[in-house]
Structure formats: C-alpha cells, structure tokens
Scaffold this motif. Structure first.
Motif, short mmCIF file in Angstrom:
data_model
loop_
_atom_site.label_atom_id
_atom_site.label_comp_id
_atom_site.label_asym_id
_atom_site.label_seq_id
_atom_site.Cartn_x
_atom_site.Cartn_y
_atom_site.Cartn_z
N UNK A 84 10.89 -0.10 8.63
CA UNK A 84 11.28 -0.38 7.24
C UNK A 84 11.37 0.92 6.45
N UNK A 85 10.39 1.79 6.60
CA UNK A 85 10.42 3.07 5.89
C UNK A 85 11.66 3.87 6.28
N UNK A 86 11.94 3.95 7.56
CA UNK A 86 13.07 4.74 8.02
C UNK A 86 14.40 4.12 7.60
N UNK A 91 0.84 -1.20 0.00
CA UNK A 91 0.00 0.00 0.00
C UNK A 91 0.87 1.25 0.00
N UNK A 92 1.90 1.26 0.84
CA UNK A 92 2.82 2.39 0.90
C UNK A 92 3.52 2.60 -0.44
N UNK A 93 3.95 1.52 -1.07
CA UNK A 93 4.69 1.60 -2.33
C UNK A 93 3.78 1.84 -3.54
N UNK A 141 9.86 13.05 4.00
CA UNK A 141 8.43 13.06 3.73
C UNK A 141 8.12 12.46 2.36
N UNK A 142 8.91 12.80 1.35
CA UNK A 142 8.71 12.21 0.02
C UNK A 142 8.83 10.70 0.08
N UNK A 143 9.85 10.23 0.82
CA UNK A 143 10.05 8.78 0.91
C UNK A 143 8.92 8.11 1.68
N UNK A 144 8.55 8.69 2.82
CA UNK A 144 7.51 8.08 3.64
C UNK A 144 6.16 8.08 2.93
N UNK A 145 5.95 9.05 2.04
CA UNK A 145 4.73 9.06 1.22
C UNK A 145 4.92 8.25 -0.06
N UNK A 146 6.12 7.79 -0.31
CA UNK A 146 6.56 7.18 -1.56
C UNK A 146 6.07 8.00 -2.74
N UNK A 147 6.30 9.29 -2.62
CA UNK A 147 6.02 10.25 -3.66
C UNK A 147 7.38 10.71 -4.19
N UNK A 148 8.03 9.80 -4.91
CA UNK A 148 9.41 10.01 -5.31
C UNK A 148 9.55 10.11 -6.82
N UNK A 177 11.94 -0.27 -4.98
CA UNK A 177 10.97 -1.23 -4.45
C UNK A 177 11.69 -2.51 -4.05
N UNK A 178 12.62 -2.96 -4.86
CA UNK A 178 13.40 -4.16 -4.53
C UNK A 178 14.15 -3.97 -3.21
N UNK A 179 14.75 -2.80 -3.02
CA UNK A 179 15.46 -2.52 -1.76
C UNK A 179 14.50 -2.59 -0.56
N UNK A 180 13.31 -2.07 -0.74
CA UNK A 180 12.32 -2.12 0.34
C UNK A 180 11.93 -3.57 0.63
N UNK A 181 11.74 -4.36 -0.42
CA UNK A 181 11.36 -5.77 -0.24
C UNK A 181 12.47 -6.52 0.50
N UNK A 182 13.71 -6.32 0.12
CA UNK A 182 14.82 -6.98 0.80
C UNK A 182 14.86 -6.54 2.26
N UNK A 183 14.67 -5.26 2.52
CA UNK A 183 14.66 -4.77 3.90
C UNK A 183 13.51 -5.39 4.68
#
Length: 131
Positions: free
Chosen positions: A101-103, A37-39, A121-128, A70-76
């Motif tokens: 995970x976000x941080x 959902x975040x991504x 904020x951009x990252x936490x909203x995944x508005x990148x 996204x891959x980096x987030x999945x691995x984390x």
C-alpha cells in the motif's frame, strides 16, 4: 441444494461480505491499525460501514491536501484488500500488505499529483509537506 460455506475464510467469525472483508475482519482491522499508525491519525472506526469510514477521514482536522493523500491511501487499502481476497484468494501477511500500500500510493502520488518531489522515504515515514 448444496450451499457453499459463506463464513470468512480468514477469521471464521462472520459471514464473508464485502464490508466484513474490507473493514470488519480481524485481518482487515490489523491492516487498518498499521495504516492509521503510519498516517499518524487516530484509529478509524472500522466497525461501521465504508461510507462512514470515508466520511470520518474526510472530516479529520488536517490540511485539504493531507486529507486528500489520506483518502487516496484509504481507497488503495480497500482496493488492495478486496482484490487480493476476491481475485487472488489470499489474505497475505499484514506487513507485506502495508508495504504494498505504501509503495503503490507513493507511485500514485509521483505519477498523478502535483507533489512529484516527495521522496520515497518521506512518503514511507509519512513525513510530508503537502502545502
């Protein structure tokens, strides 16, 4: 011979294997729901195996840099879940796990990528914008 209980300590619904802990357990599935959902991506099929999950992510119709993020987030997500469960013996609160995970991935992006100008904020909203 006295065998230890091999059932998942979190859900009790299945044998506690690496695949179950990382993608099959109800706790893991709820974490994945929050992460996807975040991504802003469709829910990944967590019922299969880790290789297929990574393949599904790599084939998403996103730019190469967004897929890499996204891959980096999945691995984390996999790593954090595994370490917390195996080494710390905890499952945590879903929201806390997701926030960690976000941080952690934000810090990783800031330290190890060419996208150092992304704000928290951009990252936490995944508005990148990863062009």
């Amino acid at each position: 011979m006295n065998l230890p209980d091999v059932m998942c300590k979190t859900c009790g619904a299945a044998e506690e294997t690496a695949v179950h802990i990382l993608i099959g357990c109800n706790f893991a599935k709820r974490v994945w729901e929050e992460i996807t959902s975040w991504l802003k991506i469709p829910m990944v099929n967590t019922g299969r195996n880790i290789s297929e999950l990574l393949l599904e992510i790599s084939e998403m119709p996103r730019s190469r840099n967004v897929r890499k993020a996204i891959h980096a987030v999945v691995i984390q997500t996999l790593w954090k879940t595994r370490n917390d469960r195996f080494f710390k013996g905890k499952q945590g609160v879903i929201q806390t796990v997701v926030e960690d995970i976000k941080e952690n991935t934000f810090q990783g992006m800031k330290q190890r990528s060419k996208f150092r100008l992304i704000s928290r904020q951009e990252w936490w909203d995944f508005n990148v914008n990863l062009q």
